[in-house]
Design an enzyme around this catalytic site. Structure first.
Site, PDB file in Angstrom:
ATOM      1  N   ASP A 120       0.587  -1.036   0.007  1.00 41.50           N
ATOM      2  CA  ASP A 120       0.243   0.454  -0.111  1.00 41.50           C
ATOM      3  C   ASP A 120       1.087   1.528   0.355  1.00 41.50           C
ATOM      4  O   ASP A 120       0.761   2.199   0.448  1.00 41.50           O
ATOM      5  CB  ASP A 120      -1.183  -0.518   1.503  1.00 41.50           C
ATOM      6  CG  ASP A 120      -2.412   1.825   1.027  1.00 41.50           C
ATOM      7  OD1 ASP A 120      -1.824   1.564   0.161  1.00 41.50           O
ATOM      8  OD2 ASP A 120      -2.665   1.208   2.298  1.00 41.50           O
ATOM      9  N   TYR A 121       2.187   1.037  -0.616  1.00 47.06           N
ATOM     10  CA  TYR A 121       2.417   2.228  -1.324  1.00 47.06           C
ATOM     11  C   TYR A 121       1.933   3.225  -1.906  1.00 47.06           C
ATOM     12  O   TYR A 121       1.454   2.966  -2.866  1.00 47.06           O
ATOM     13  CB  TYR A 121       3.900   1.756  -2.073  1.00 47.06           C
ATOM     14  CG  TYR A 121       5.218   0.919  -1.000  1.00 47.06           C
ATOM     15  CD1 TYR A 121       5.635   2.312   0.099  1.00 47.06           C
ATOM     16  CD2 TYR A 121       5.619   0.143  -0.618  1.00 47.06           C
ATOM     17  CE1 TYR A 121       6.900   2.372   1.062  1.00 47.06           C
ATOM     18  CE2 TYR A 121       7.087  -0.341   0.295  1.00 47.06           C
ATOM     19  CZ  TYR A 121       7.365   0.534   0.469  1.00 47.06           C
ATOM     20  OH  TYR A 121       7.799   0.369   1.682  1.00 47.06           O
ATOM     21  N   GLU A 122       2.177   4.674  -1.004  1.00 45.89           N
ATOM     22  CA  GLU A 122       1.003   5.465  -1.912  1.00 45.89           C
ATOM     23  C   GLU A 122       1.838   7.208  -2.175  1.00 45.89           C
ATOM     24  O   GLU A 122       1.564   7.479  -3.211  1.00 45.89           O
ATOM     25  CB  GLU A 122       0.007   6.015  -0.772  1.00 45.89           C
ATOM     26  CG  GLU A 122      -1.247   4.721  -0.840  1.00 45.89           C
ATOM     27  CD  GLU A 122      -2.408   5.298  -0.240  1.00 45.89           C
ATOM     28  OE1 GLU A 122      -2.458   6.750  -0.213  1.00 45.89           O
ATOM     29  OE2 GLU A 122      -3.098   4.425   0.282  1.00 45.89           O
ATOM     30  N   HIS A 123       3.657   7.087  -1.949  1.00 45.73           N
ATOM     31  CA  HIS A 123       4.272   8.174  -2.283  1.00 45.73           C
ATOM     32  C   HIS A 123       5.269   7.348  -3.119  1.00 45.73           C
ATOM     33  O   HIS A 123       5.778   6.630  -1.953  1.00 45.73           O
ATOM     34  CB  HIS A 123       4.439   8.838  -1.075  1.00 45.73           C
ATOM     35  CG  HIS A 123       2.839   9.507  -0.510  1.00 45.73           C
ATOM     36  ND1 HIS A 123       2.619  10.338  -1.499  1.00 45.73           N
ATOM     37  CD2 HIS A 123       2.059   9.044   0.564  1.00 45.73           C
ATOM     38  CE1 HIS A 123       0.970  10.729  -0.603  1.00 45.73           C
ATOM     39  NE2 HIS A 123       1.364   9.836   0.865  1.00 45.73           N
TER      40      HIS A 123
END
Length: 304
Positions: A151-154
């Site tokens: 769930d990396y978002e950046h």
């Protein structure tokens, strides 16, 4: 030759018993998943209602490769950032022992750490993968976990680097028997999609579920729009089990349960396109008694 009546009756009884046992077993084609522990609201696994007729995954949120203060990235050396006081190793074992249909995974990254964006920021592919395999194997074994969610978002890396790091991590953990399932949690943002679609292209065969964050769409999303978004992302992640989703945090967008989420799910189910549902998050749902979690699981457990 005529079949004796007694033998025919025994055969019919056996067939009926087999059908009954199949109907009673949890459906392997539908899954309910819930993120838990990120907001430190003292929610416990045992607070959440669990329907025995679905496959149920808790996703501990989050493990992040930052130092324990949350200020500096650590190149794949993961630390635990979820509520371990209420969601520790003994609680994981207890909930899995109490419910044979429950598995527990951990989610990596998330939106933020220490009130700042949590970045995927590897020094190199080889060093990140080596550190991640080592640190996550230790955490997974310590907490008796079953799988991994990404769930990396950046990002402070290009899509190919992300693809190689995450793909090799999942492959190694699966090959080593450390995890049984892996999922990804993208949403409809150009930068986010470029990274996750590169991963899907190169390693999609290793990814069991796509936890697409449909609640990142606008709050005004209608049932028709939701169905179209679902079909679009199912095409993007072709061949994947894309799950429908909603948020209970009161701030996110998408199609909410109040505005037609379950109507859309019934439509997808009638087309045999509803692989499962996930919710963000148990921490937020606690105050409302997990009503929508119960409704989601009941819908999934109902035969087509």
């Amino acid at each position: 030759m005529a079949v004796p009546k007694l033998k025919l009756m025994i055969s019919l009884v056996f067939i009926q018993a087999l059908i009954t046992s199949i109907q009673a077993a949890p459906s392997k084609s539908v899954i309910f998943r819930e993120y838990i522990g990120a907001e430190f609201k003292s929610v416990k696994f045992s607070d959440v209602p669990i329907n025995q007729n679905v496959v149920f995954h808790f996703l501990l949120s989050f493990a992040i490769d930052y130092d324990t203060s949350g200020s500096s990235p650590t190149n794949g050396k993961f630390n635990v950032f979820w509520d371990t006081d209420n969601l520790g190793a003994s609680q994981v074992s207890d909930i899995k022992n109490a419910h044979s249909n429950v598995k527990v995974g951990l989610s990596l990254g998330g939106d933020s750490v220490n009130s700042a964006s949590a970045y995927f920021n590897p020094s190199s592919v080889d060093s990140w993968v080596s550190n991640a395999v080592s640190s996550l194997t230790s955490i997974i074994q310590q907490y008796n976990l079953d799988g991994l969610d990404i769930d990396y978002e950046h990002f402070k890396s290009d899509p190919n680097t992300f693809s190689e790091c995450i793909g090799r991590l999942i492959k190694t953990l699966k090959d080593n028997g450390v995890i049984k399932f892996a999922s990804i949690a993208p949403f409809d943002d150009d930068d986010v999609q470029s990274h996750y679609l590169a991963l899907w292209k190169n390693y999609g065969q290793l990814i069991d579920y796509v936890n697409f964050q449909f609640y990142a769409y606008d709050q005004s999303t209608t049932v028709t729009q939701f169905i179209n978004y679902f079909k679009k992302q199912s095409s993007n992640y072709n061949g994947g089990k894309v799950l429908a989703s909603f948020s209970t945090d009161g701030m996110s967008g998408g199609l909410s349960p109040e505005n037609g989420f379950f109507t859309a799910c019934h439509m997808l189910k009638s087309e045999q396109n509803l692989h499962g549902i996930f919710v963000w998050s148990a921490d937020d749902s606690k105050k409302n008694g997990f009503h929508y979690e119960e409704q989601s699981q009941a819908l999934l457990a109902t035969p087509h």
